[in-house]
Design a protein around this motif. Structure first.
Motif, short mmCIF file in Angstrom:
data_model
loop_
_atom_site.label_atom_id
_atom_site.label_comp_id
_atom_site.label_asym_id
_atom_site.label_seq_id
_atom_site.Cartn_x
_atom_site.Cartn_y
_atom_site.Cartn_z
N LYS A 1 0.85 -1.19 0.00
CA LYS A 1 0.00 0.00 0.00
C LYS A 1 0.88 1.24 0.00
N ASP A 2 1.22 1.77 -1.16
CA ASP A 2 2.12 2.93 -1.23
C ASP A 2 1.39 4.19 -0.77
N VAL A 3 2.16 5.16 -0.25
CA VAL A 3 1.59 6.42 0.23
C VAL A 3 2.12 7.58 -0.60
N VAL A 4 1.22 8.45 -1.03
CA VAL A 4 1.63 9.65 -1.77
C VAL A 4 1.82 10.79 -0.76
N GLU A 5 3.05 11.31 -0.70
CA GLU A 5 3.35 12.38 0.25
C GLU A 5 2.69 13.69 -0.19
N ALA A 6 2.69 14.66 0.68
CA ALA A 6 2.06 15.97 0.39
C ALA A 6 2.70 16.61 -0.85
N ASP A 7 3.99 16.36 -1.02
CA ASP A 7 4.66 16.98 -2.20
C ASP A 7 4.54 16.09 -3.45
N GLY A 8 3.75 15.00 -3.35
CA GLY A 8 3.54 14.15 -4.53
C GLY A 8 4.54 13.04 -4.67
N ILE B 1 6.62 9.57 -3.76
CA ILE B 1 6.19 8.26 -3.24
C ILE B 1 7.42 7.48 -2.87
N HIS B 2 7.63 7.30 -1.57
CA HIS B 2 8.85 6.62 -1.11
C HIS B 2 8.55 5.15 -0.87
N ASP B 3 9.22 4.27 -1.60
CA ASP B 3 8.93 2.84 -1.46
C ASP B 3 10.22 2.05 -1.24
N PRO B 4 10.93 2.35 -0.14
CA PRO B 4 12.18 1.62 0.15
C PRO B 4 11.98 0.12 0.29
N TYR B 5 10.81 -0.29 0.74
CA TYR B 5 10.49 -1.72 0.90
C TYR B 5 10.48 -2.43 -0.47
N ARG B 6 10.07 -1.71 -1.49
CA ARG B 6 10.05 -2.32 -2.83
C ARG B 6 11.48 -2.37 -3.39
N ILE B 7 12.25 -1.32 -3.17
CA ILE B 7 13.64 -1.31 -3.61
C ILE B 7 14.41 -2.43 -2.91
N ARG B 8 14.14 -2.60 -1.61
CA ARG B 8 14.83 -3.66 -0.86
C ARG B 8 14.44 -5.03 -1.40
N TYR B 9 13.14 -5.23 -1.65
CA TYR B 9 12.66 -6.51 -2.19
C TYR B 9 13.39 -6.83 -3.50
N PHE B 10 13.39 -5.88 -4.42
CA PHE B 10 14.02 -6.15 -5.72
C PHE B 10 15.53 -6.33 -5.59
N SER B 11 16.15 -5.45 -4.81
CA SER B 11 17.60 -5.52 -4.66
C SER B 11 18.03 -6.90 -4.15
N GLU B 12 17.36 -7.38 -3.12
CA GLU B 12 17.71 -8.69 -2.56
C GLU B 12 17.43 -9.81 -3.56
N HIS B 13 16.35 -9.72 -4.32
CA HIS B 13 16.05 -10.78 -5.29
C HIS B 13 17.04 -10.72 -6.46
N PHE B 14 17.44 -9.53 -6.88
CA PHE B 14 18.40 -9.43 -7.99
C PHE B 14 19.76 -10.01 -7.60
N LYS B 15 20.15 -9.77 -6.36
CA LYS B 15 21.44 -10.32 -5.90
C LYS B 15 21.41 -11.85 -5.95
N LYS C 1 7.65 6.59 -8.70
CA LYS C 1 8.00 6.35 -7.30
C LYS C 1 9.52 6.38 -7.18
N ASP C 2 10.03 6.37 -5.96
CA ASP C 2 11.50 6.33 -5.79
C ASP C 2 12.10 5.13 -6.52
N SER C 3 11.34 4.01 -6.50
CA SER C 3 11.87 2.78 -7.12
C SER C 3 12.01 2.94 -8.62
N PHE C 4 11.28 3.86 -9.26
CA PHE C 4 11.39 4.12 -10.70
C PHE C 4 12.83 4.51 -11.03
N TYR C 5 13.38 5.44 -10.26
CA TYR C 5 14.73 5.95 -10.53
C TYR C 5 15.78 4.89 -10.17
N TRP C 6 15.46 4.09 -9.14
CA TRP C 6 16.39 3.03 -8.72
C TRP C 6 16.51 1.98 -9.81
N TYR C 7 15.34 1.51 -10.33
CA TYR C 7 15.35 0.46 -11.37
C TYR C 7 16.02 0.98 -12.66
#
Ligand code: BGP
Length: 485
Positions: free
Chosen positions: A390-397, A399-413, A468-474
């Motif tokens: 359940k992602d949250v949109v901050e007041a400035d628009g 969307i921080h999803d470190p949990y998704r970045i962590r999920y992908f990062s660990e699976h990619f490794k 989302k943050d994960s967009f730039y990470w991926y």
């Protein structure tokens, strides 16, 4: 640079027409089984198992009901209209590949027409052409929960052998219409899930089955899908000589709850049953242990004389699979009930769970890759992986999803570790690179995307897309081919 992936590794994402397109009755499209899938709010074991069932009465009500809020898959995220914008976002991330499905009922509204609906053929040609223009390789799924509802109501879906011919006709149109655009094809999405979700995968309506023969009907329908998969593999190779056709498995890697041999035996049987579906499409025959299992259960499958040869002579070129979680199996039924909050099986105390109870296990992906490559020695691609949240949109628009970045990062490794041990993995498509409608719950709030879509479970929202943050990470991961992991 220890995580650099092989050159030409195909990084991308995966979608399904019925979960993104919307436009459920536009331009001549017929009603599919997905179009009667209702929205479900609760996520409990019973509700999860229960709500996927269907009845003629529910279907007939849904066919008369135009309240699109009740049927989220009818609206999707309006990809049908917005696809150029979404493809541009995928290209911005640097996608090499995108998995999409072709909705059978856009080309054959009832499944029995002799000629395809030109508007449907045209839409997918435009979609695939735009992907090529953006240098995104398509992987096309031919059956992803989108079979014609008419075939379900008239024939009880794939239980009727005639449906093979209708499916082959649909696929031949696709091969001929898109042979200059598509090299990678997938026949049935998660073909193993027919025994978990008989309606959305095969159009099977329990009350149309002979009483007490519901399970036999599932495996009869599955046999027809195996034959159809082989026939379209043959046709695809003839029409598109350079094509690669794959099968697709839900990889449900299962651990024994204890070292008690009873738990180990139960787990072995579960894992071997999971392999069965890929065994037939890769080895071209039924495993003898499955034939014995059918005998013990009194399941009799009607096969045509030519079926064994069809299966044996037309096996697939590669194996694709989805991996979300690992499972834990116990012979103690009380344990399974006591664990409660996992959707399937016993809760594994060593693993965290997603908000939907799916157990997050990156090492389980490496285990899965090694098991599958050891068994099949076929090139592989992961075509679904990700975490619903359940992602949250901050007041400035933002969307921080470190949990998704962590999920992908660990699976990619773990993917890279498997490749370093010799596994032939040629690509990866995350599930739902953009927020889409959940297959199992029809929710929008179970978000998987690198791209947020402004729409809630009831269909309210502007459908605006946000990174989302994960967009730039991926994007960085793809640019560095994994080196930035
Ligand atoms: C798989 C389907 C996908 C996708 C995925 C996630 O079984 O092939 O279509 O939906 O599940 O499941 P859900 O959407 O229920 O979270």
């Amino acid at each position: 640079m220890k995580y650099k992936f092989p050159e030409n590794f195909l990084w991308g994402g995966a979608l399904a027409a019925n979960q993104v397109e919307g436009a459920w009755d536009a331009d001549g499209k017929g009603m599919s089984v997905a179009d009667v899938a209702m929205y479900r709010s609760k996520i409990s074991v019973d509700d999860y198992k229960g709500h996927l069932e269907i009845s003629k009465d529910l279907i007939e009500k849904a066919m008369q009901d135009n309240d699109i809020k009740k049927y989220p898959k009818r609206r999707g995220i309006n990809f049908y209209e917005y696809y150029k914008e979404d493809l541009a976002l995928f290209a911005e991330m640097g996608f090499k590949v995108l998995r999409v499905s072709i909705a059978w009922t856009r080309l054959f509204p009832t499944g029995e027409e002799t000629e395809p609906n030109p508007a449907g053929v045209k839409y997918y040609r435009e979609l695939l052409t735009e992907m090529r223009r953006l240098h995104i390789e398509p992987i096309v799924t031919l059956s992803h929960y989108e079979m014609p509802l008419a075939l379900s109501l008239k024939y009880n879906g794939w239980v009727e052998r005639k449906v093979i011919d209708y499916f082959v006709r649909f696929c031949n149109v696709c091969f001929n219409a898109y042979k200059d655009l598509v090299k990678y094809w997938l026949t049935f999405n998660e073909i193993d899930s027919i025994d978990r979700h008989p309606f959305i995968t095969a159009g099977i309506i329990p009350e149309l089955c002979e009483t007490g023969k519901e399970e036999e009907a599932i495996y009869q329908a599955l046999h027809h899908q195996f034959v159809a998969s082989s026939l379209v593999t043959k046709a695809c190779h003839e029409i598109i000589p350079s094509s690669q056709v794959g099968c697709m498995l839900t990889k449900l890697t299962t651990y024994p709850n204890t070292c008690n041999p009873l738990d180990v035996e139960a787990t072995l049987k579960k894992n071997l049953h999971n392999y069965f579906y890929a065994d037939v499409q890769i080895f071209g025959e039924y495993p003898v242990m499955i034939e014995k299992w059918f005998e013990r259960k009194g399941i009799q499958i009607v096969m045509a004389p030519e079926d064994k040869a069809i299966l044996k002579e037309n096996t697939v070129d590669y194996l694709s699979f989805s991996y979300y979680m690992s499972l834990t199996e116990s012979v103690d039924p009380e344990l399974e009930k006591a664990s409660g909050n996992t959707i399937m099986g016993v809760k594994n105390p060593y693993l965290p769970s997603s908000e939907w109870g799916w157990q997050i296990d990156p090492l389980g992906l490496k285990i899965s890759l090694i098991e599958l490559y050891d068994r099949y020695k076929k090139p592989m691609i992961i075509v679904e992986n990700g975490v619903g949240a359940k992602d949250v949109v901050e007041a400035d628009g933002s969307i921080h999803d470190p949990y998704r970045i962590r999920y992908f990062s660990e699976h990619f490794k773990q993917m890279k570790a498997a490749i370093d041990e010799g596994v032939d993995l040629f690509g990866y498509t995350s599930w739902g690179p953009i927020d889409i409608i959940s297959a199992g719950t029809s929710q929008m709030s179970k978000r998987y995307g690198f791209i947020y879509v402004d729409q809630d479970d009831e269909g309210n929202g502007t459908l605006r897309r946000s990174r989302k943050d994960s967009f730039y990470w991926y994007k960085k991961i793809i640019e560095s081919n994994g080196a930035d992991l």
